[in-house]
Design a protein around this motif. Structure first.
Motif, PDB file in Angstrom:
ATOM      1  N   VAL A 123     -16.869  34.365   9.581  1.00 57.68           N
ATOM      2  CA  VAL A 123     -16.737  35.703  10.167  1.00 57.68           C
ATOM      3  C   VAL A 123     -17.999  36.059  10.952  1.00 57.68           C
ATOM      4  O   VAL A 123     -17.922  36.626  12.051  1.00 57.68           O
ATOM      5  CB  VAL A 123     -16.449  36.752   9.065  1.00 57.68           C
ATOM      6  CG1 VAL A 123     -16.543  38.171   9.610  1.00 57.68           C
ATOM      7  CG2 VAL A 123     -15.080  36.512   8.440  1.00 57.68           C
ATOM      8  N   ASP A 124     -19.144  35.713  10.407  1.00 58.04           N
ATOM      9  CA  ASP A 124     -20.431  35.968  11.055  1.00 58.04           C
ATOM     10  C   ASP A 124     -20.481  35.292  12.427  1.00 58.04           C
ATOM     11  O   ASP A 124     -20.859  35.908  13.430  1.00 58.04           O
ATOM     12  CB  ASP A 124     -21.533  35.437  10.141  1.00 58.04           C
ATOM     13  CG  ASP A 124     -22.885  36.046  10.398  1.00 58.04           C
ATOM     14  OD1 ASP A 124     -22.968  37.057  11.117  1.00 58.04           O
ATOM     15  OD2 ASP A 124     -23.865  35.514   9.846  1.00 58.04           O
ATOM     16  N   ILE A 125     -20.082  34.032  12.476  1.00 57.77           N
ATOM     17  CA  ILE A 125     -20.074  33.298  13.750  1.00 57.77           C
ATOM     18  C   ILE A 125     -19.091  33.939  14.727  1.00 57.77           C
ATOM     19  O   ILE A 125     -19.390  34.095  15.915  1.00 57.77           O
ATOM     20  CB  ILE A 125     -19.751  31.807  13.517  1.00 57.77           C
ATOM     21  CG1 ILE A 125     -20.883  31.135  12.728  1.00 57.77           C
ATOM     22  CG2 ILE A 125     -19.516  31.087  14.841  1.00 57.77           C
ATOM     23  CD1 ILE A 125     -20.554  29.741  12.227  1.00 57.77           C
ATOM     24  N   SER A 126     -17.931  34.345  14.219  1.00 61.91           N
ATOM     25  CA  SER A 126     -16.930  34.993  15.069  1.00 61.91           C
ATOM     26  C   SER A 126     -17.464  36.286  15.671  1.00 61.91           C
ATOM     27  O   SER A 126     -17.300  36.540  16.872  1.00 61.91           O
ATOM     28  CB  SER A 126     -15.676  35.278  14.242  1.00 61.91           C
ATOM     29  OG  SER A 126     -14.780  36.069  14.963  1.00 61.91           O
ATOM     30  N   SER A 170     -25.678  41.880  10.150  1.00 63.51           N
ATOM     31  CA  SER A 170     -26.670  42.069   9.092  1.00 63.51           C
ATOM     32  C   SER A 170     -25.998  42.366   7.760  1.00 63.51           C
ATOM     33  O   SER A 170     -26.420  41.868   6.708  1.00 63.51           O
ATOM     34  CB  SER A 170     -27.607  43.221   9.481  1.00 63.51           C
ATOM     35  OG  SER A 170     -28.458  43.553   8.424  1.00 63.51           O
ATOM     36  N   GLY A 171     -24.940  43.164   7.794  1.00 65.73           N
ATOM     37  CA  GLY A 171     -24.193  43.471   6.576  1.00 65.73           C
ATOM     38  C   GLY A 171     -23.563  42.235   5.966  1.00 65.73           C
ATOM     39  O   GLY A 171     -23.563  42.057   4.735  1.00 65.73           O
ATOM     40  N   ILE A 172     -23.046  41.357   6.812  1.00 65.44           N
ATOM     41  CA  ILE A 172     -22.454  40.109   6.315  1.00 65.44           C
ATOM     42  C   ILE A 172     -23.533  39.226   5.698  1.00 65.44           C
ATOM     43  O   ILE A 172     -23.335  38.643   4.627  1.00 65.44           O
ATOM     44  CB  ILE A 172     -21.694  39.384   7.441  1.00 65.44           C
ATOM     45  CG1 ILE A 172     -20.418  40.159   7.770  1.00 65.44           C
ATOM     46  CG2 ILE A 172     -21.361  37.945   7.051  1.00 65.44           C
ATOM     47  CD1 ILE A 172     -19.672  39.655   8.982  1.00 65.44           C
ATOM     48  N   GLU A 173     -24.682  39.139   6.362  1.00 71.62           N
ATOM     49  CA  GLU A 173     -25.787  38.342   5.803  1.00 71.62           C
ATOM     50  C   GLU A 173     -26.239  38.916   4.459  1.00 71.62           C
ATOM     51  O   GLU A 173     -26.529  38.173   3.524  1.00 71.62           O
ATOM     52  CB  GLU A 173     -26.959  38.293   6.786  1.00 71.62           C
ATOM     53  CG  GLU A 173     -26.700  37.444   8.006  1.00 71.62           C
ATOM     54  CD  GLU A 173     -26.401  35.994   7.662  1.00 71.62           C
ATOM     55  OE1 GLU A 173     -27.097  35.403   6.823  1.00 71.62           O
ATOM     56  OE2 GLU A 173     -25.442  35.452   8.251  1.00 71.62           O
ATOM     57  N   VAL A 188     -30.948  48.282   6.698  1.00 69.33           N
ATOM     58  CA  VAL A 188     -31.098  49.738   6.788  1.00 69.33           C
ATOM     59  C   VAL A 188     -31.740  50.126   8.121  1.00 69.33           C
ATOM     60  O   VAL A 188     -31.342  51.120   8.745  1.00 69.33           O
ATOM     61  CB  VAL A 188     -31.910  50.271   5.577  1.00 69.33           C
ATOM     62  CG1 VAL A 188     -32.323  51.717   5.780  1.00 69.33           C
ATOM     63  CG2 VAL A 188     -31.096  50.120   4.296  1.00 69.33           C
ATOM     64  N   THR A 189     -32.684  49.336   8.598  1.00 68.11           N
ATOM     65  CA  THR A 189     -33.305  49.599   9.904  1.00 68.11           C
ATOM     66  C   THR A 189     -32.259  49.532  11.010  1.00 68.11           C
ATOM     67  O   THR A 189     -32.207  50.409  11.881  1.00 68.11           O
ATOM     68  CB  THR A 189     -34.439  48.588  10.172  1.00 68.11           C
ATOM     69  OG1 THR A 189     -35.417  48.717   9.139  1.00 68.11           O
ATOM     70  CG2 THR A 189     -35.074  48.822  11.524  1.00 68.11           C
ATOM     71  N   PHE A 190     -31.420  48.488  10.996  1.00 64.71           N
ATOM     72  CA  PHE A 190     -30.349  48.382  11.994  1.00 64.71           C
ATOM     73  C   PHE A 190     -29.387  49.557  11.880  1.00 64.71           C
ATOM     74  O   PHE A 190     -28.952  50.121  12.890  1.00 64.71           O
ATOM     75  CB  PHE A 190     -29.568  47.073  11.842  1.00 64.71           C
ATOM     76  CG  PHE A 190     -30.297  45.848  12.326  1.00 64.71           C
ATOM     77  CD1 PHE A 190     -31.236  45.905  13.338  1.00 64.71           C
ATOM     78  CD2 PHE A 190     -30.029  44.613  11.769  1.00 64.71           C
ATOM     79  CE1 PHE A 190     -31.888  44.773  13.791  1.00 64.71           C
ATOM     80  CE2 PHE A 190     -30.673  43.471  12.207  1.00 64.71           C
ATOM     81  CZ  PHE A 190     -31.606  43.550  13.219  1.00 64.71           C
TER      82      PHE A 190
END
Length: 179
Positions: A75-78, A132-135, A159-161
């Protein structure tokens, strides 16, 4: 006497016009950047192929957490590839040249040609928050193997993002009310 020392006004206008055309033509220096992003998508496609091959080959020996992390990686790559498409299409159309020949193409995305620089910034930060959420979710799936410091950095970056995205959205909302 003064008039003979100064070139005619039209000569200045010609120099100015030539300079402006040169500056305008420099937008084409961005074209190789967009081509490089297409190459990067090819690299990501290879990475996706490796990840899905690994997931299929080791599926029977993986626990539920490993399968979820593998799927989240896909999903991250997508999401990253979708982001690159948005950047390439909108960046090229906004800053280099209109894709006039493709306006009537059946597969042309509805948003193509309508995403401005402000919209692009919001989509970019939104995608960064999602990635970032997925990571972060992948890290939480392996929380036992990561240090508290590593997790703290991941949460801090996320949180910064997130706050950056909120601030961008608020700025765009406020800026839109004044136009």
């Amino acid at each position: 006497m003064n008039s003979s020392a100064q070139p005619p006004r039209s000569a200045f206008k010609q120099v100015e016009s030539g300079f402006e055309h040169f500056i305008f033509a420099s937008r084409w220096l961005m074209a190789p950047i967009y081509l490089g992003l297409v190459v990067a998508m090819g690299v990501l496609l290879v990475k996706f192929g490796k990840e899905i091959t690994h997931l299929i080959a080791h599926f029977s020996s993986m626990d539920e957490g490993q399968v979820i992390v593998g799927v989240l990686t896909l999903v991250d790559i997508s999401l990253l590839m979708n982001l690159l498409i948005i950047i390439m299409f909108s960046g090229y159309e906004n800053f280099v040249s209109k894709m006039d020949d493709l306006h009537s193409h059946a597969d042309r995305p509805d948003w193509m040609g309508s995403i401005g620089f402000s919209d692009l910034k919001i989509k970019l930060i939104g995608s960064m928050v999602a990635i970032s959420g997925i990571e972060l979710l992948k890290a939480f799936m392996n929380v036992d193997t990561l240090s508290d410091r590593h997790l703290a950095w991941l949460v801090g970056i996320h949180v910064t993002f997130l706050f950056s995205g909120l601030i961008f959205a608020i700025m765009e909302k406020l800026g839109g009310e004044h136009h």
